[in-house]
Design a protein around this motif. Structure first.
Motif, short mmCIF file in Angstrom:
data_model
loop_
_atom_site.label_atom_id
_atom_site.label_comp_id
_atom_site.label_asym_id
_atom_site.label_seq_id
_atom_site.Cartn_x
_atom_site.Cartn_y
_atom_site.Cartn_z
N ALA A 1 6.42 -7.97 2.91
CA ALA A 1 4.98 -8.06 2.88
C ALA A 1 4.18 -7.96 4.10
N THR B 1 11.57 -10.76 1.06
CA THR B 1 10.20 -10.31 0.39
C THR B 1 9.07 -10.72 0.99
N PRO B 2 9.04 -11.97 1.53
CA PRO B 2 7.74 -12.28 2.44
C PRO B 2 7.62 -11.55 3.77
#
Length: 130
Positions: free
Chosen positions: A90, A86-87
């Motif tokens: 992003a 997820t990071p």
């Protein structure tokens, strides 16, 4: 000995010739500036492509190591993959948006050409006014 005054026909002819030369020079300036912008973009694309390939290979190895290590701690490989991925997703999205804005059409306009045409127009207007 006094220099003879040029006729109206010769003045108009000379003005048209100088105007044509000016337009030709400004078109050449625009062509050179546009060529330079295109070359710069192609160089950036090649550099980004190479960097992207190397970064993707490194990130795949890092992702696998992080997911396997986190999965050993929490007991779920799917949850570990979501936590690790997820990071990075992003950051990738933010970088993509920034790169797209930098390559916008408004950044590629021939600014020097526009300024030079404005200066030349002002110069001609001043010459006509005098």
């Amino acid at each position: 000995m006094a220099r003879p005054t040029p006729s109206l026909r010769s003045l108009i002819s000379e003005g048209l010739r100088h105007g044509g030369d000016l337009v030709g020079q400004e078109l050449e300036l625009m062509r050179r500036e546009t060529d330079g912008n295109i070359r710069a973009i192609l160089g950036l694309v090649a550099r980004f492509g190479t960097a992207l390939t190397l970064v993707v290979a490194a990130l795949v190895m890092l992702f696998v190591a992080l997911v396997k290590g986190l999965a050993a701690l929490i007991g779920s490989e799917v949850l570990a993959a979501l936590i690790v991925g997820t990071p990075f997703a992003a950051v990738a999205l933010i970088l993509t948006v920034m790169g797209t804005r930098r390559m916008a059409r408004s950044n590629l306009l021939p600014r020097r050409f526009e300024r030079q045409v404005g200066k030349d127009a002002a110069l001609v207007a001043n010459q006509v006014a005098d």
